[in-house]
Design a protein around this motif. Structure first.
Motif, PDB file in Angstrom:
ATOM      1  N   GLU A   6      -9.483   9.985  -3.948  1.00  0.00           N
ATOM      2  CA  GLU A   6      -8.031   9.942  -3.777  1.00  0.00           C
ATOM      3  C   GLU A   6      -7.533  11.309  -3.312  1.00  0.00           C
ATOM      4  O   GLU A   6      -8.299  12.276  -3.294  1.00  0.00           O
ATOM      5  N   LYS A  53      -4.321   3.651   1.893  1.00  0.00           N
ATOM      6  CA  LYS A  53      -4.819   2.651   0.941  1.00  0.00           C
ATOM      7  C   LYS A  53      -3.885   1.440   1.026  1.00  0.00           C
ATOM      8  O   LYS A  53      -3.049   1.225   0.168  1.00  0.00           O
ATOM      9  N   ASP A  54      -3.968   0.697   2.106  1.00  0.00           N
ATOM     10  CA  ASP A  54      -3.129  -0.499   2.219  1.00  0.00           C
ATOM     11  C   ASP A  54      -3.945  -1.592   2.895  1.00  0.00           C
ATOM     12  O   ASP A  54      -5.174  -1.510   2.933  1.00  0.00           O
ATOM     13  N   ARG A  78      -8.900   7.519   0.166  1.00  0.00           N
ATOM     14  CA  ARG A  78      -7.898   6.479   0.417  1.00  0.00           C
ATOM     15  C   ARG A  78      -6.596   6.925  -0.246  1.00  0.00           C
ATOM     16  O   ARG A  78      -6.564   7.187  -1.457  1.00  0.00           O
ATOM     17  N   THR A  80      -2.191   6.758  -0.799  1.00  0.00           N
ATOM     18  CA  THR A  80      -1.016   5.882  -0.752  1.00  0.00           C
ATOM     19  C   THR A  80       0.018   6.412   0.236  1.00  0.00           C
ATOM     20  O   THR A  80       0.835   5.663   0.745  1.00  0.00           O
ATOM     21  N   ASN A  81       0.002   7.713   0.513  1.00  0.00           N
ATOM     22  CA  ASN A  81       0.997   8.318   1.402  1.00  0.00           C
ATOM     23  C   ASN A  81       0.266   9.287   2.341  1.00  0.00           C
ATOM     24  O   ASN A  81      -0.083  10.404   1.943  1.00  0.00           O
TER      25      ASN A  81
END
Ligand code: SAM
Length: 174
Positions: A6, A53-54, A78, A80-81
């Motif tokens: 992450e 991560k989508d 991965r 999220t933003n």
């Protein structure tokens, strides 16, 4: 199994890599393209590959198969933003080079020897607006003027860009 990380893992991943080469995938849709990009990132010695991560950029069985093991060896970060991850990279001293067919600066005129992240965009739309704005440079891979297609396949553009960085780094060591 893929080595999944992450955004918070970036400092650790880059800690022992003085001039890391990083690949950023901005919403690659096609699993064959994604697998080919991971294979190339592994072959070029990338410190990691960063991807959202989508729903795009899912590491499916097809991706793993096409990557020929690359998906299992190169660290996959991965996030999220993606914009925030790019800001984080800059804080860590990494320069970000976006690739786009409709820009003027040639990739071959950019120094890719230092800590560099190369960004490639999605098959249809290319890099998202904010992703492009966060790049320190934008570069194009010059194409033949006689050609009829407007741009390269994203995995081909990934290969050309990463291996231009590899070429420059090897030449600097001679
Ligand atoms: C199929 S292209 C998308 C084309 C899209 N029209 C655009 O505006 O970028 C997918 C990605 O491959 C890379 N690419 C393709 N051709 C390129 C070229 N000649 N120079 C630099 N990057 C290229 C870019 O990262 C692009 O976002």
């Amino acid at each position: 199994m893929p080595h999944l990380y992450e955004e918070g893992d970036l400092p650790g991943l880059l800690a022992d890599r003085p001039d890391p080469l990083i690949l950023i995938l901005d919403c690659i849709q096609d699993p064959h393209n994604l697998g080919a990009c991971l294979r190339t990132a592994d072959a070029a010695g990338c410190a990691c590959v960063i991807m959202p991560k989508d729903k795009s950029c899912q590491v499916t069985e097809t991706v793993v198969r096409v990557s020929c093991g690359g998906a299992h060896s190169v660290p996959l970060v991965r996030v999220t933003n993606l914009a925030r991850a790019m800001e984080r990279l800059k804080e860590l001293g990494v320069w970000i080079v976006g690739t786009a067919d409709e820009t003027t600066q040639s990739l071959y005129d950019i120094d890719l020897k230092g800590p560099i992240a190369i960004v490639v965009g999605a098959e249809g739309e290319g890099m998202r607006r904010l992703t492009g704005e966060l790049c320190d440079f934008q570069a194009r891979i010059p194409m033949a003027s006689s050609g009829r297609v407007p741009c390269l396949n994203v995995s081909v553009a990934t290969g050309v860009s990463l291996f231009e960085a590899v070429r420059q780094r090897k030449a600097a060591k001679k």
